[in-house]
Design a protein around this motif. Sequence first.
Motif, PDB file in Angstrom:
ATOM      1  N   UNK A   1       4.954  19.882  25.510  1.00 17.32           N
ATOM      2  CA  UNK A   1       5.966  18.840  25.313  1.00 17.32           C
ATOM      3  C   UNK A   1       6.012  17.875  26.495  1.00 17.32           C
ATOM      4  N   UNK A   2       5.537  18.321  27.673  1.00 19.92           N
ATOM      5  CA  UNK A   2       5.483  17.407  28.815  1.00 19.92           C
ATOM      6  C   UNK A   2       4.500  16.278  28.552  1.00 19.92           C
ATOM      7  N   UNK A   3       3.352  16.605  27.943  1.00 19.64           N
ATOM      8  CA  UNK A   3       2.373  15.574  27.612  1.00 19.64           C
ATOM      9  C   UNK A   3       2.917  14.648  26.519  1.00 19.64           C
TER      10      UNK A   3
ATOM     11  N   UNK B   1       6.323   7.775  26.835  1.00 22.94           N
ATOM     12  CA  UNK B   1       6.699   6.849  27.903  1.00 22.94           C
ATOM     13  C   UNK B   1       5.577   5.887  28.274  1.00 22.94           C
ATOM     14  N   UNK B   2       4.443   6.000  27.578  1.00 23.60           N
ATOM     15  CA  UNK B   2       3.342   5.073  27.816  1.00 23.60           C
ATOM     16  C   UNK B   2       2.359   5.503  28.881  1.00 23.60           C
ATOM     17  N   UNK B   3       2.377   6.768  29.304  1.00 20.22           N
ATOM     18  CA  UNK B   3       1.456   7.235  30.336  1.00 20.22           C
ATOM     19  C   UNK B   3       0.070   7.462  29.751  1.00 20.22           C
TER      20      UNK B   3
ATOM     21  N   UNK C   1      -1.235  11.261  33.149  1.00 18.48           N
ATOM     22  CA  UNK C   1      -0.881  12.598  32.669  1.00 18.48           C
ATOM     23  C   UNK C   1      -1.523  13.671  33.549  1.00 18.48           C
ATOM     24  N   UNK C   2      -2.781  13.447  33.914  1.00 15.81           N
ATOM     25  CA  UNK C   2      -3.452  14.418  34.788  1.00 15.81           C
ATOM     26  C   UNK C   2      -2.790  14.478  36.155  1.00 15.81           C
TER      27      UNK C   2
END
Length: 323
Positions: free
Chosen positions: A213-215, A221-223, A228-229
């Motif tokens: 869920x973090x990803x 949020x547009x990351x 993300x890494x």
Amino acid sequence: MQPFDESAIGTAVRQKKRKRSNTAMFAHFHNLMRHRALIAMFLPGFLLFMLFQYVPIYGVLIAFKDYKFLLGVWDSPWAGLEHFARLTSGSDFTAALRNTVVIALLKMLTFPTPIILAIMLNEVRQRYFRKLIQTVSYLPHFFSWVILAGILLSFLGSEGGMNQLLQLFGLPPVNWMIKSDYFYPIIVLSGIWQGVGWGSIIYFAALSSIDPTLYEAAISDGAGRLRQMWHITLPGLMPTIITMFLLHIGHFLTVGFDQIYNLTTPTNSRVADILDTYVLRRLLTMDYELGAAAGIFSSLVGLALVIISNRLVKLYDKEQGLW
């Protein structure tokens, strides 16, 4: 009114304690029986660990004695720190220590390679392609260095594949295994080839424990992949990375006897002589005291590095570290 009987009270207290102790012992025995399958699986590994890791510690005494084979370890006369002084004053030991430190520092630079491989493969969406790369990268770990050294000697020989590739581009052949200038790059690159896939397994396991869920939140949020890494994957791996680094640095001066011994040739022995090969030479000449002293020196350096590194990690984050 009956008189106060202290002996009866004392007897009752003792009986209560005995009953409580018997209950605790019964509960402990019941717990052991409930996990008897796990204990049965644990015992062989524990016994082997004790046999090969703790029982040989008795031999450390040889470094502090004038060892006589007929007298045995315990009855041989004490020599104090004489062998350590003889060890540090020898030119062979100084050269072996220098080569060991150089190779150890070069191998420390390769520590991130399993992490990079795990992160890169984690980003691959084609499951079959990822499995193929994992299998290919794991494979060299299951071959001994005798086989791997034979492959390298054939590939880097005067008529090997590397020189044939150079000749296709009009370049002269190179004596890779003869010139000492190429020994350190060969050691580092072959070490990566042999261990990067196997070393990445634990990081794959750590990646699987990161909350997906973090990803999903980062994507909403547009990351991008890189963010993300950087903000999710690496922080999630950091506890595992710190633990593995502390375990790795404890073997700082253990740079791989099998690898170096099988890749050493008469022409590169000047830069290939390390502490482990030095100890082997001492043992072959029956200088057991000097070999044991060199082994203790290597272990003490590793212990000191682990303590210092663990302390530095604690300064960075009090929740991390081995203890």
